[in-house]
Design an enzyme around this catalytic site. Structure first.
Site, PDB file in Angstrom:
ATOM      1  N   ASP A  61      -9.290  30.551  -0.258  1.00 52.04           N
ATOM      2  CA  ASP A  61      -8.678  29.346  -0.816  1.00 52.04           C
ATOM      3  C   ASP A  61      -8.065  29.555  -2.188  1.00 52.04           C
ATOM      4  OD1 ASP A  61     -11.135  29.610  -2.123  1.00 52.04           O
ATOM      5  OD2 ASP A  61     -11.607  27.471  -2.063  1.00 52.04           O
ATOM      6  N   ASN A  62      -8.599  30.499  -2.966  1.00 49.71           N
ATOM      7  CA  ASN A  62      -8.070  30.825  -4.290  1.00 49.71           C
ATOM      8  C   ASN A  62      -8.663  32.147  -4.720  1.00 49.71           C
ATOM      9  OD1 ASN A  62     -10.079  28.092  -4.924  1.00 49.71           O
ATOM     10  ND2 ASN A  62     -10.725  30.086  -5.699  1.00 49.71           N
TER      11      ASN A  62
ATOM     12  N   HIS B  90     -13.903  19.187   1.601  1.00 49.27           N
ATOM     13  CA  HIS B  90     -13.430  19.153   0.206  1.00 49.27           C
ATOM     14  C   HIS B  90     -12.112  18.408   0.005  1.00 49.27           C
ATOM     15  CE1 HIS B  90     -15.163  20.193  -3.456  1.00 49.27           C
ATOM     16  NE2 HIS B  90     -14.614  21.353  -3.702  1.00 49.27           N
TER      17      HIS B  90
ATOM     18  N   CYS C 186      -9.983  24.847  -5.232  1.00 50.25           N
ATOM     19  CA  CYS C 186     -10.376  24.617  -3.853  1.00 50.25           C
ATOM     20  C   CYS C 186      -9.699  23.446  -3.153  1.00 50.25           C
ATOM     21  CB  CYS C 186     -11.891  24.429  -3.804  1.00 50.25           C
ATOM     22  SG  CYS C 186     -12.521  23.412  -5.168  1.00 50.25           S
TER      23      CYS C 186
END
Length: 522
Positions: free
Chosen positions: A288-289, A141, A78
């Site tokens: 994001d992933n 984050h 992330c």
């Protein structure tokens, strides 16, 4: 420069159109809306083949825009991937990585001391130069300490959290994660913003949706171009959905969360149409992933035909769903096989605003406007980093692995499995295996699941290696790593007393400061 020329051409067309109509107000650059999901996999949307077909709004968005089946994140975790989106740079350049171990994934839990450095230029700060108002809704984050917050890096507004919604905590060993409005907290997860872990009920997605809709309406009324970064996290374990969506999916609680996000995207796009600004708003949807297969199926998604998931640099950890939507500009119903990267959203957004990327640093993102507006394809490599290590590269249809690793045998024996049901001998290794001299090479067109490496004696292997080697060599010789930000942890820097806590009576006493080396297991 070709990308800049494309942006200049459409800007000139707007100017000429305004002049012909006798409009005196200067033409407004397009609004930019980036929709970033959390741990959503390539195979989670109907348009990508998910069999329950529970994403009608996203499927319609793809039908009205452009689908990217070969779109990648910059890291299988992330925080580094979000830094890459907002800086246009690989995380190893910006410092969002660790040197505490070889090829270790690292992120920004609340005990991390570091965050996004002041030296990095983020997208919202640059867009100010073109008059954009900007807002982040959801998960930041990139550092939870106040000096790292979004408003310190160019955003005008923020509603959301600095960390993931893990918890609940007892406020003794660690505090619950705060939720912010702009520079001050307005509550904490599991307190003012409840998440029922037993039922999965939470109203966060609805709150985030209303924040987005209100911001769009306000900027449209002010005739001001806007940048909205909608970074929601309902599909990150523990997954959640609001009551009307719970129990509605064939895919369980994770599917409920996906359905609510799909509905929210539909409502955002509908508002753009109702306000008459759809044709002046560029929207991009991605994740994001890859999906966290360790949490599947109840708490995790699908990576379709690809190998493994989040935390790994196999395709399942790095390849993302991606849809571009701009009615009247991007031709409807298109599929582009351009190799795309989350870092391209930085450069493309600047191009949309009529701005050029910074010239005092390496920028890894490409401008995708020539691809989206004219169907052009650009040959480019995709680099797969895990922490401080280049694990693999894709060039054209060929992917070369220089290192393979899922996670340690110790973790695997404890049931921590990033590739459940997908063991490929010699590929999904539980020790770090080096292949830098003779990389494992796969043809992703014939073998998207990375199950059958090419024979090192084959002409095809040698030809692919001959193309890939100089690209990697050039990249590594020119690379200047940033100062690693994810090496030091300290219990005292957690969210004990965030800004604004005194107004709510929510301040907690931190423990003694004891900086220590962060431990990253995988």
């Amino acid at each position: 420069m070709a990308a800049v020329a494309v942006a200049t051409r459409w800007w000139l067309l707007l100017v000429l159109s305004a002049a012909e109509l006798g409009v005196t107000r200067a033409p407004q650059p397009p609004n930019i809306l980036l929709l970033l999901m959390d741990d959503m996999g390539w195979g989670d949307l109907g348009v990508y083949g998910e069999p329950s077909r529970e994403t009608p709004n996203l499927d319609r968005m793809a039908a009205e825009g452009m689908l990217f089946p070969n779109f990648y994140t910059a890291n299988p975790l992330c925080s580094p991937s979000r830094a890459a989106l907002l800086t246009g740079r690989l995380p190893i350049r910006s410092g969002l990585y660790t040197t505490n171990g070889h090829a270790r994934n690292a992120y920004t839990p609340q005990e991390i001391v570091g965050g996004i450095p002041d030296s990095e230029l983020l997208l919202p700060a640059l867009l100010k130069g073109a008059g954009y108002a900007s807002k982040i809704v959801g998960k930041w984050h990139l550092g939870h300490r106040p000096q790292f917050h979004p408003l310190k890096h160019g955003f005008d507004e923020w509603f959301g959290s600095p960390n993931c919604h893990f918890g609940p905590y007892d406020s003794k060993a660690r505090p619950n994660i705060p939720v912010y409005r702009d520079q001050e907290m307005v509550g904490r997860f599991y307190e003012e913003f409840p998440i029922n872990l037993k039922t999965g009920e939470a109203n966060l997605t609805q709150i985030y949706l209303q924040e987005a809709l209100e911001f769009i309406q306000r900027q449209q009324a002010a005739h001001r171009p806007f940048f909205l970064y909608w970074a929601v996290d309902a599909t990150h374990a523990p997954v959640y959905a609001s009551k009307p969506f719970l129990g509605t999916s064939q895919r369980g609680r994770y599917g409920d969360a996906v359905r609510e996000l799909d509905d929210s995207v539909g409502r955002i796009l509908r508002l753009l149409r109702d306000l008459g600004i759809a044709e002046n708003t560029f929207v991009f949807f991605t994740s994001d992933n890859g999906a966290a297969l360790i949490s599947a199926p109840r708490q995790g998604g699908s990576n379709g035909p690809f190998l493994c998931g989040k935390q790994t640099t196999f395709e399942g950890g790095m390849r993302e769903p991606a849809i571009a939507w701009w009615p009247g500009r991007i031709p409807a119903g298109q599929v582009s096989h351009q190799l795309g990267s989350i870092m391209d959203l930085f450069t493309t957004s600047l191009s949309l605003a009529g701005l050029e990327p910074p010239r005092d640093r390496a920028i890894d993102g490409l401008d995708l406007l020539p691809t989206m507006l004219q169907g052009r394809l650009t040959d480019r490599p995709i680099f797969y980093y895990r922490g401080n290590t280049l694990m693999a590269v894709t060039l054209g249809q060929y992917k070369a692995h220089f290192w393979t690793w899922t996670n340690s045998w110790e973790e695997f024996k404890q049931g921590i499995d990033f590739c459940p049901g997908q063991n490929v001998s010699g590929v999904t290794t539980h020790s770090q295996e080096e292949h830098t001299k003779l990389p494992l090479i796969f043809h992703l067109g014939r073998d998207p699941g990375e199950r059958f490496p090419l024979s090192i004696a084959s002409i095809e292997y040698l030809d692919a290696l001959r193309r890939i080697t100089p690209v990697v060599q050039q990249h590594q010789e020119a690379l200047v790593p940033g100062q690693p930000q994810l090496n030091v942890c300290n219990q005292a820097v957690m969210n004990w007393a965030p800004p604004g806590c005194e107004k709510l009576g929510k301040c907690l006493t931190p423990p003694e400061s004891v900086p220590e080396k962060c431990s990253w297991l995988h």
